[in-house]
Design an enzyme around this catalytic site. Sequence first.
Site, PDB file in Angstrom:
ATOM      1  N   TYR A  31       0.840  -1.204   0.000  1.00  0.00           N
ATOM      2  CA  TYR A  31       0.000   0.000   0.000  1.00  0.00           C
ATOM      3  C   TYR A  31       0.873   1.251   0.000  1.00  0.00           C
ATOM      4  O   TYR A  31       0.632   2.200  -0.747  1.00  0.00           O
ATOM      5  CB  TYR A  31      -0.965   0.002   1.194  1.00  0.00           C
ATOM      6  N   ALA A  86      -1.930   8.713   4.139  1.00  0.00           N
ATOM      7  CA  ALA A  86      -2.992   8.068   4.915  1.00  0.00           C
ATOM      8  C   ALA A  86      -2.431   6.944   5.779  1.00  0.00           C
ATOM      9  O   ALA A  86      -1.370   6.396   5.503  1.00  0.00           O
ATOM     10  CB  ALA A  86      -4.029   7.500   3.936  1.00  0.00           C
ATOM     11  N   SER A 113      -3.450  13.871   6.615  1.00  0.00           N
ATOM     12  CA  SER A 113      -4.429  13.295   5.684  1.00  0.00           C
ATOM     13  C   SER A 113      -5.808  13.202   6.317  1.00  0.00           C
ATOM     14  O   SER A 113      -5.946  12.899   7.502  1.00  0.00           O
ATOM     15  CB  SER A 113      -3.964  11.891   5.279  1.00  0.00           C
ATOM     16  N   GLN A 136      -5.392  18.110   5.059  1.00  0.00           N
ATOM     17  CA  GLN A 136      -5.696  17.698   3.676  1.00  0.00           C
ATOM     18  C   GLN A 136      -7.136  17.242   3.588  1.00  0.00           C
ATOM     19  O   GLN A 136      -7.609  16.471   4.429  1.00  0.00           O
ATOM     20  CB  GLN A 136      -4.744  16.574   3.249  1.00  0.00           C
ATOM     21  N   TYR A 138     -10.376  15.538   1.362  1.00  0.00           N
ATOM     22  CA  TYR A 138     -11.123  14.966   0.246  1.00  0.00           C
ATOM     23  C   TYR A 138     -12.553  15.429   0.465  1.00  0.00           C
ATOM     24  O   TYR A 138     -13.060  15.374   1.591  1.00  0.00           O
ATOM     25  CB  TYR A 138     -11.056  13.443   0.269  1.00  0.00           C
ATOM     26  N   THR A 164      -7.081  18.050  -2.160  1.00  0.00           N
ATOM     27  CA  THR A 164      -6.443  17.165  -3.142  1.00  0.00           C
ATOM     28  C   THR A 164      -7.355  17.043  -4.348  1.00  0.00           C
ATOM     29  O   THR A 164      -8.502  16.605  -4.227  1.00  0.00           O
ATOM     30  CB  THR A 164      -6.158  15.792  -2.505  1.00  0.00           C
ATOM     31  N   ARG A 173      -4.311   0.573  -8.253  1.00  0.00           N
ATOM     32  CA  ARG A 173      -3.073   0.064  -7.652  1.00  0.00           C
ATOM     33  C   ARG A 173      -3.151  -1.453  -7.612  1.00  0.00           C
ATOM     34  O   ARG A 173      -3.931  -2.031  -6.846  1.00  0.00           O
ATOM     35  CB  ARG A 173      -2.878   0.671  -6.273  1.00  0.00           C
ATOM     36  N   LYS A 252      -3.713  20.607  -4.184  1.00  0.00           N
ATOM     37  CA  LYS A 252      -2.654  19.586  -4.307  1.00  0.00           C
ATOM     38  C   LYS A 252      -2.992  18.666  -5.473  1.00  0.00           C
ATOM     39  O   LYS A 252      -4.071  18.061  -5.487  1.00  0.00           O
ATOM     40  CB  LYS A 252      -2.573  18.772  -3.010  1.00  0.00           C
ATOM     41  N   SER A 274       2.033  18.024  -7.967  1.00  0.00           N
ATOM     42  CA  SER A 274       2.114  16.645  -7.467  1.00  0.00           C
ATOM     43  C   SER A 274       1.363  15.720  -8.395  1.00  0.00           C
ATOM     44  O   SER A 274       0.342  16.108  -8.978  1.00  0.00           O
ATOM     45  CB  SER A 274       1.457  16.599  -6.074  1.00  0.00           C
ATOM     46  N   HIS A 276       0.656  12.762  -6.945  1.00  0.00           N
ATOM     47  CA  HIS A 276       0.214  11.865  -5.874  1.00  0.00           C
ATOM     48  C   HIS A 276       1.204  10.704  -5.713  1.00  0.00           C
ATOM     49  O   HIS A 276       0.824   9.566  -5.441  1.00  0.00           O
ATOM     50  CB  HIS A 276      -1.189  11.331  -6.213  1.00  0.00           C
ATOM     51  N   GLY A 308       6.954  14.507  -4.655  1.00  0.00           N
ATOM     52  CA  GLY A 308       7.084  13.377  -5.581  1.00  0.00           C
ATOM     53  C   GLY A 308       8.538  13.081  -5.894  1.00  0.00           C
ATOM     54  O   GLY A 308       9.175  13.828  -6.636  1.00  0.00           O
ATOM     55  N   ILE A 310      11.254  13.091  -3.966  1.00  0.00           N
ATOM     56  CA  ILE A 310      12.350  13.765  -3.236  1.00  0.00           C
ATOM     57  C   ILE A 310      13.001  12.743  -2.302  1.00  0.00           C
ATOM     58  O   ILE A 310      12.365  12.250  -1.369  1.00  0.00           O
ATOM     59  CB  ILE A 310      11.800  14.940  -2.392  1.00  0.00           C
ATOM     60  N   ARG A 331       6.477   9.071   1.068  1.00  0.00           N
ATOM     61  CA  ARG A 331       6.950   7.761   1.543  1.00  0.00           C
ATOM     62  C   ARG A 331       8.109   7.826   2.534  1.00  0.00           C
ATOM     63  O   ARG A 331       8.128   7.024   3.486  1.00  0.00           O
ATOM     64  CB  ARG A 331       7.294   6.876   0.346  1.00  0.00           C
TER      65      ARG A 331
HETATM   66  C1  LIG Z   1       0.807   5.548   1.457  1.00  0.00           C
HETATM   67  C2  LIG Z   1       0.444   6.891   0.902  1.00  0.00           C
HETATM   68  C3  LIG Z   1      -0.758   7.458   1.266  1.00  0.00           C
HETATM   69  C4  LIG Z   1      -1.094   8.705   0.755  1.00  0.00           C
HETATM   70  N1  LIG Z   1      -2.244   9.299   1.186  1.00  0.00           N
HETATM   71  C5  LIG Z   1      -2.566  10.515   0.723  1.00  0.00           C
HETATM   72  C6  LIG Z   1      -3.716  11.164   1.216  1.00  0.00           C
HETATM   73  O1  LIG Z   1      -4.420  10.664   2.078  1.00  0.00           O
HETATM   74  N2  LIG Z   1      -4.021  12.375   0.691  1.00  0.00           N
HETATM   75  C7  LIG Z   1      -3.244  12.979  -0.264  1.00  0.00           C
HETATM   76  O2  LIG Z   1      -3.552  14.064  -0.726  1.00  0.00           O
HETATM   77  N3  LIG Z   1      -2.124  12.393  -0.711  1.00  0.00           N
HETATM   78  C8  LIG Z   1      -1.768  11.175  -0.239  1.00  0.00           C
HETATM   79  N4  LIG Z   1      -0.624  10.589  -0.678  1.00  0.00           N
HETATM   80  C9  LIG Z   1       0.256  11.291  -1.642  1.00  0.00           C
HETATM   81  C10 LIG Z   1       1.321  12.122  -0.910  1.00  0.00           C
HETATM   82  O3  LIG Z   1       0.739  13.215  -0.259  1.00  0.00           O
HETATM   83  C11 LIG Z   1       2.385  12.666  -1.873  1.00  0.00           C
HETATM   84  O4  LIG Z   1       1.742  13.354  -2.914  1.00  0.00           O
HETATM   85  C12 LIG Z   1       3.311  11.615  -2.471  1.00  0.00           C
HETATM   86  O5  LIG Z   1       3.523  10.544  -1.581  1.00  0.00           O
HETATM   87  C13 LIG Z   1       4.658  12.271  -2.786  1.00  0.00           C
HETATM   88  O6  LIG Z   1       5.534  11.361  -3.357  1.00  0.00           O
HETATM   89  P1  LIG Z   1       6.699  10.608  -2.550  1.00  0.00           P
HETATM   90  O7  LIG Z   1       6.050   9.480  -1.824  1.00  0.00           O
HETATM   91  O8  LIG Z   1       7.606  10.150  -3.647  1.00  0.00           O
HETATM   92  O9  LIG Z   1       7.365  11.606  -1.633  1.00  0.00           O
HETATM   93  C14 LIG Z   1      -0.241   9.355  -0.170  1.00  0.00           C
HETATM   94  C15 LIG Z   1       0.968   8.763  -0.519  1.00  0.00           C
HETATM   95  C16 LIG Z   1       1.322   7.553   0.013  1.00  0.00           C
HETATM   96  C17 LIG Z   1       2.647   6.948  -0.376  1.00  0.00           C
HETATM   97  C1  LIG Z   2      -7.380   6.317   1.046  1.00  0.00           C
HETATM   98  C2  LIG Z   2      -6.621   6.861  -0.126  1.00  0.00           C
HETATM   99  C3  LIG Z   2      -7.512   7.602  -1.060  1.00  0.00           C
HETATM  100  C4  LIG Z   2      -5.529   7.734   0.397  1.00  0.00           C
HETATM  101  C5  LIG Z   2      -4.611   8.172  -0.674  1.00  0.00           C
HETATM  102  O1  LIG Z   2      -4.649   9.278  -1.104  1.00  0.00           O
HETATM  103  C6  LIG Z   2      -3.625   7.264  -1.206  1.00  0.00           C
HETATM  104  O2  LIG Z   2      -3.570   6.091  -0.800  1.00  0.00           O
HETATM  105  O3  LIG Z   2      -2.859   7.674  -2.091  1.00  0.00           O
END
Ligand SMILES: Cc1cc2nc3c(=O)[nH]c(=O)nc-3n(C[C@H](O)[C@H](O)[C@H](O)COP(=O)(O)O)c2cc1C
Ligand SMILES: CC(C)CC(=O)C(=O)O
Length: 386
Positions: A31, A86, A113, A136, A138, A164, A173, A252, A274, A276, A308, A310, A331
Amino acid sequence: MAVPPTVCRPVCLDDFEAIARTKLGQNAWDYYATGANDMQTLHDNREAFSRLRLRPRVLRDVSTVSTKTSLLGRSIASPICIAPSAMQCMADSDGEEATAKAAAAFDTAMVLSTYSTTALEQVIHHSNGHNPYWFQLYLYQNRPVSQELIQRAERAGYQALVLTVDTPVIGRRLADARNKFQLPRPWRLANFPKDLRIVTASERAALLANGITKDTPLIDNKILSNRADAGLTWTECIPWLRSVTGLPIILKGVLTREDAELAVLHGCNGIIVSNHGGRQLDGVLAAIDALPEVVAAVRGQIEVYMDGGIRKGTDVFKALALGAKAVFLGRPVLWGLAYNGEQGVKEMLQILHDELELAMALCGCATIEAITPQYLQQTPELKSRL
Ligand SMILES: Cc1cc2nc3c(=O)[nH]c(=O)nc-3n(C[C@H](O)[C@H](O)[C@H](O)COP(=O)(O)O)c2cc1C
Ligand SMILES: CC(C)CC(=O)C(=O)O
């Protein structure tokens, strides 16, 4: 990427990832780590940084290097901030609280989140009284649910809302689909009364009518798509947000000049460039490649940040050189948590901070303001983006 088994103290962000891999179960690892479909964009987010080359200057006094900067007028110790991700309790039982403490210790910003596994009120409690916490969002078809969340965030002291906009529906995924990913008990989506699953009796009926039962995996497109509002538009959603909150609104997930211009036009206060973390539309360009056109489009009217890929101090430097006011980490925070909770996130931030200072010193920049596009090799590809 592989860390020799004898190395237990990480010295770079990739080490944190390798250690986290050994600590997390398959469900959580997949995940956190994976992206949408073929994960082309996930890969490109990092690869694009390596295509940018630095152009250092020498004989500049770098005996003191300062990473101090500001976000929406509030000073922070470093432009390295924490993106919303998340379900952090899967990585460490203190989850978002551990992350919030690390952000406070570093005097940097954290975005929480909507889908946190710790209630938003509990997280901001760890503020140092100064460092920024943003919430953040939704948005849901059920607007009263969203409005209540916004009001709670405001009351708790969050200073901005991060809407977002790249997730009208959830990306595909594949690993999560194979694992039938579910948030394991005892964790829950703590900002909602029970779980996201059921909020009202009529919604319960609607979900059941759609064949969704209490056993349907949580990250099932049907559930979250049902609840998130895929019908959001510029002309409805931003004015609605403005009507219910006085907080600054940051978008975002913007990747194009057209949307950046619309964000300014609709009075948004900032943009996070971003994709995401490669988890939504696979095949979109790397976030760092989208940054220059967004920066150019807003013409300094609002702040632009990016996330993204970094993973190194030089990545942070390159993003700032291309006009980002700050960068956000997704991450790496989860890897820090999995490695050693709050302490692990602090260590991860410290390493990246030290790497940024090193990059600044070796490029001849004593302050964040001194970092400009001149410090990047002007290749034809980059020139076409500037
Ligand atoms: C496990 C996971 C959960 C995420 N959950 C959210 C979230 O709830 N809301 C959101 O806007 N972005 C979410 N994101 C995206 C991050 O905010 C971010 O845009 C992204 O992880 C940046 O890339 P990086 O992981 O390479 O740093 C999530 C990313 C990951 C890896
Ligand atoms: C529950 C998801 C929508 C959270 C998220 O943004 C993600 O997993 O990338």
